[in-house]
Design an enzyme around this catalytic site. Structure first.
Site, PDB file in Angstrom:
ATOM      1  N   ASP A 182      -6.971  16.521   6.180  1.00  0.00           N
ATOM      2  CA  ASP A 182      -6.748  15.306   6.971  1.00  0.00           C
ATOM      3  C   ASP A 182      -5.704  15.580   8.060  1.00  0.00           C
ATOM      4  O   ASP A 182      -6.062  15.955   9.182  1.00  0.00           O
ATOM      5  CB  ASP A 182      -6.349  14.134   6.061  1.00  0.00           C
ATOM      6  CG  ASP A 182      -6.168  12.820   6.824  1.00  0.00           C
ATOM      7  OD1 ASP A 182      -6.428  12.807   8.037  1.00  0.00           O
ATOM      8  OD2 ASP A 182      -5.770  11.800   6.221  1.00  0.00           O
ATOM      9  N   HIS A 229       0.878  -1.180   0.000  1.00  0.00           N
ATOM     10  CA  HIS A 229       0.000   0.000   0.000  1.00  0.00           C
ATOM     11  C   HIS A 229       0.911   1.225   0.000  1.00  0.00           C
ATOM     12  O   HIS A 229       1.561   1.522   0.997  1.00  0.00           O
ATOM     13  CB  HIS A 229      -0.890  -0.058   1.250  1.00  0.00           C
ATOM     14  CG  HIS A 229      -2.091   0.827   1.180  1.00  0.00           C
ATOM     15  ND1 HIS A 229      -3.101   0.644   0.263  1.00  0.00           N
ATOM     16  CD2 HIS A 229      -2.461   1.907   1.921  1.00  0.00           C
ATOM     17  CE1 HIS A 229      -4.040   1.569   0.447  1.00  0.00           C
ATOM     18  NE2 HIS A 229      -3.671   2.342   1.445  1.00  0.00           N
ATOM     19  N   ASP A 281      -5.332  11.548  -2.550  1.00  0.00           N
ATOM     20  CA  ASP A 281      -4.754  11.948  -1.267  1.00  0.00           C
ATOM     21  C   ASP A 281      -3.272  12.183  -1.495  1.00  0.00           C
ATOM     22  O   ASP A 281      -2.533  11.257  -1.836  1.00  0.00           O
ATOM     23  CB  ASP A 281      -4.976  10.845  -0.213  1.00  0.00           C
ATOM     24  CG  ASP A 281      -4.592  11.304   1.189  1.00  0.00           C
ATOM     25  OD1 ASP A 281      -4.079  12.435   1.328  1.00  0.00           O
ATOM     26  OD2 ASP A 281      -4.816  10.531   2.142  1.00  0.00           O
ATOM     27  N   LYS A 292      -3.571   7.342  -3.974  1.00  0.00           N
ATOM     28  CA  LYS A 292      -2.492   7.908  -3.180  1.00  0.00           C
ATOM     29  C   LYS A 292      -1.445   8.469  -4.123  1.00  0.00           C
ATOM     30  O   LYS A 292      -0.854   7.711  -4.910  1.00  0.00           O
ATOM     31  CB  LYS A 292      -1.877   6.812  -2.304  1.00  0.00           C
ATOM     32  CG  LYS A 292      -2.785   6.381  -1.172  1.00  0.00           C
ATOM     33  CD  LYS A 292      -2.888   7.491  -0.148  1.00  0.00           C
ATOM     34  CE  LYS A 292      -3.508   7.020   1.146  1.00  0.00           C
ATOM     35  NZ  LYS A 292      -3.632   8.122   2.111  1.00  0.00           N
ATOM     36  N   LYS A 300     -10.019   6.307  -3.836  1.00  0.00           N
ATOM     37  CA  LYS A 300      -9.041   7.354  -3.530  1.00  0.00           C
ATOM     38  C   LYS A 300      -7.698   6.864  -4.027  1.00  0.00           C
ATOM     39  O   LYS A 300      -7.355   5.686  -3.841  1.00  0.00           O
ATOM     40  CB  LYS A 300      -9.107   7.584  -2.022  1.00  0.00           C
ATOM     41  CG  LYS A 300      -7.875   7.981  -1.292  1.00  0.00           C
ATOM     42  CD  LYS A 300      -8.287   8.603   0.046  1.00  0.00           C
ATOM     43  CE  LYS A 300      -7.370   8.253   1.179  1.00  0.00           C
ATOM     44  NZ  LYS A 300      -7.766   8.894   2.445  1.00  0.00           N
ATOM     45  N   LYS A 328     -11.055  11.204  12.216  1.00  0.00           N
ATOM     46  CA  LYS A 328     -10.478   9.902  12.577  1.00  0.00           C
ATOM     47  C   LYS A 328     -10.451   9.813  14.091  1.00  0.00           C
ATOM     48  O   LYS A 328      -9.955  10.737  14.750  1.00  0.00           O
ATOM     49  CB  LYS A 328      -9.054   9.760  12.022  1.00  0.00           C
ATOM     50  CG  LYS A 328      -8.998   9.761  10.499  1.00  0.00           C
ATOM     51  CD  LYS A 328      -7.610   9.547   9.950  1.00  0.00           C
ATOM     52  CE  LYS A 328      -7.642   9.611   8.425  1.00  0.00           C
ATOM     53  NZ  LYS A 328      -6.316   9.548   7.807  1.00  0.00           N
ATOM     54  N   GLU A 387     -14.284   5.872   4.584  1.00  0.00           N
ATOM     55  CA  GLU A 387     -13.234   5.010   3.995  1.00  0.00           C
ATOM     56  C   GLU A 387     -12.883   3.914   4.992  1.00  0.00           C
ATOM     57  O   GLU A 387     -11.716   3.560   5.158  1.00  0.00           O
ATOM     58  CB  GLU A 387     -12.003   5.854   3.642  1.00  0.00           C
ATOM     59  CG  GLU A 387     -11.422   6.602   4.840  1.00  0.00           C
ATOM     60  CD  GLU A 387     -10.196   7.436   4.530  1.00  0.00           C
ATOM     61  OE1 GLU A 387      -9.897   7.704   3.355  1.00  0.00           O
ATOM     62  OE2 GLU A 387      -9.511   7.836   5.504  1.00  0.00           O
ATOM     63  N   GLU A 407      -7.264  15.502  -1.205  1.00  0.00           N
ATOM     64  CA  GLU A 407      -7.036  15.397   0.242  1.00  0.00           C
ATOM     65  C   GLU A 407      -5.631  15.884   0.593  1.00  0.00           C
ATOM     66  O   GLU A 407      -4.649  15.481  -0.025  1.00  0.00           O
ATOM     67  CB  GLU A 407      -7.225  13.926   0.648  1.00  0.00           C
ATOM     68  CG  GLU A 407      -7.082  13.659   2.127  1.00  0.00           C
ATOM     69  CD  GLU A 407      -7.545  12.233   2.483  1.00  0.00           C
ATOM     70  OE1 GLU A 407      -8.243  11.591   1.657  1.00  0.00           O
ATOM     71  OE2 GLU A 407      -7.199  11.757   3.575  1.00  0.00           O
TER      72      GLU A 407
HETATM   73  C1  MUC Z   1      -4.757   8.810   4.978  1.00  0.00           C
HETATM   74  O1  MUC Z   1      -3.927   9.716   4.954  1.00  0.00           O
HETATM   75  O2  MUC Z   1      -5.883   9.113   4.636  1.00  0.00           O
HETATM   76  C2  MUC Z   1      -6.522   6.315   4.837  1.00  0.00           C
HETATM   77  C3  MUC Z   1      -6.840   5.572   3.751  1.00  0.00           C
HETATM   78  C4  MUC Z   1      -5.643   5.169   3.157  1.00  0.00           C
HETATM   79  O3  MUC Z   1      -5.497   4.488   2.149  1.00  0.00           O
HETATM   80  O4  MUC Z   1      -4.613   5.677   3.870  1.00  0.00           O
HETATM   81  C5  MUC Z   1      -5.102   6.284   5.036  1.00  0.00           C
HETATM   82  C6  MUC Z   1      -4.355   7.466   5.460  1.00  0.00           C
HETATM   83 MG    MG Z   2      -5.345  11.185   4.197  1.00  0.00          MG
END
Ligand code: MUC
Ligand code: MG
Length: 372
Positions: A248, A21, A197, A168, A166, A272, A326, A223
């Protein structure tokens, strides 16, 4: 006399992820959870979870430091205290130990679970009742490979497991990321909402360029594009583009939410429980966000089932959850340490309905994955 706290145990649990991941700051191959078990004088047990990402890569505490905080500092203060006096215990920990929200989140969750079990009612009822019994759940595409991400998205859309994604980004040059994102959006079309994000990886100028490109590509949400302490930059970007920003890392709790809103930010917030210090604290943040016209999103630290269930009980009480959730953490891990996993279906998850969190530890699985 009400039951008192008789033991507190913090256990490190390492579970491999189903695939690497990739985030801007680290690539996860394993998730480490700190599972907290609080037993009371009647023999009931409450469960909590403190989870962060990539050891020390993401937050201000590591799983190992959270365990030490609980074992060496919180447990001696909590032992023999009335288990149901959750607000009083919170005030005590805030006075003796400022910050440390991850550890506090696990303790608050375990005390709420214990109270729910004592009253034989699900946690959401203790919080005033659930507005939603089924919550939408997004999935993060983060294999690091565009074609793999497209295949993963298509499989999940076809199975009706997720329809929001989402991506990354932030580890590569901005235009490489834009091409990756645009290719995925193009492949899924209107069947899915695609969001990104950046995990703080861009400076303000790069963010302005990136946001313009992502807006043109039809992306729905960006994000945390900029570093968490640069609140003015986040506020300026939020008024410059019509593509909304999801805050976030910049906002942990209610006070942070107030500061960011007062700086002129508009958009949405990823709540969170781990950042805020527990489900009750996260709902305090939600109230500030709602008062400021900021949209709500149920965020995750990629917790396992215990932390995910605790979050779901809190998010279920919110009338407007504009951006859904999420809460997919358990699906990213190869195995689980609970007897009955959460029920993911129809692009979302069912709210557990048993007493407290509605989740039970599988002792064999815990023994298998706990750090030796
Ligand atoms: C984040 O920064 O959002 C939440 C979902 C994901 O894939 O990573 C986390 C951290
Ligand atoms: Mg995030």
């Amino acid at each position: 006399m009400s039951a008192t706290i008789k033991s507190i145990e913090a256990v490190l649990v390492d579970i491999p992820t189903i695939r690497p991941h990739k985030l801007s700051m680290t690539t996860m191959g394993v998730q480490t959870m700190v599972i907290v078990r609080i037993k009371d004088s009647d023999g009931l047990e409450g469960l909590g979870e403190a989870t962060t990402i990539g050891g020390l890569a993401y937050g201000l505490a590591s799983p190992e430091s959270v365990k030490v905080t609980i074992d060496a500092y919180f447990a001696p203060q909590l032992l023999n205290q009335p288990a149901g006096e959750i607000n009083t215990l919170r005030v005590m920990l805030d006075r003796t130990s400022p910050g440390n929200n991850l550890a506090k989140s696990a303790v608050e969750t375990a005390l709420l679970d214990l109270l729910g079990k004592r009253l034989n009612r699900p946690l959401y009822e203790l919080l005033g009742g659930a507005v939603h019994k089924h919550l939408p759940v997004l999935w993060t595409l983060a294999s690091g490979d565009t074609q793999k991400d497209i295949d993963e998205a298509k499989t999940l859309i076809a199975a009706k497991r997720h329809c929001d994604f989402k991506l990354k980004i932030g580890a590569r040059p901005v235009m490489d990321d834009v091409r990756h994102v645009a290719a995925i959006k193009e492949a899924v079309g209107d069947q899915a909402s695609v969001r990104v994000d950046v995990n703080q990886a861009w400076d303000a100028a790069t963010a302005a360029k990136g946001m313009a490109e992502l807006q043109a590509a039809g992306i729905d949400l960006v994000e945390q594009p900029t570093p968490k302490n640069e609140l003015a930059a986040l506020a300026r970007l939020s008024s410059r583009f019509h593509i909304p920003i999801l805050a976030d890392e910049a906002v942990a709790d209610a006070a942070d939410m107030f500061t960011l809103a007062a700086a002129g930010f508009s958009g949405a917030v990823a709540m969170k429980i781990a950042k805020a210090g527990g489900p009750l604290r996260a709902l305090e943040q939600a109230a500030v966000a709602q008062a400021a016209g900021i949209g709500l999103y149920g965020g995750t630290m990629l917790e396992g089932t215990i932390g995910t269930a605790a979050s779901l009980h809190a998010w279920a009480t919110l009338g407007n959850l504009q951006w859904g959730t999420e809460m997919f953490g358990p699906l990213l891990m190869k195995d689980d340490i609970v007897v009955t996993p959460l029920n993911y279906n129809n692009n979302g998850v069912d709210l557990p309905t048993g007493p407290g969190l509605g989740v039970e530890i599988d002792e064999d699985k815990l023994a298998e994955y706990r750090r030796k």
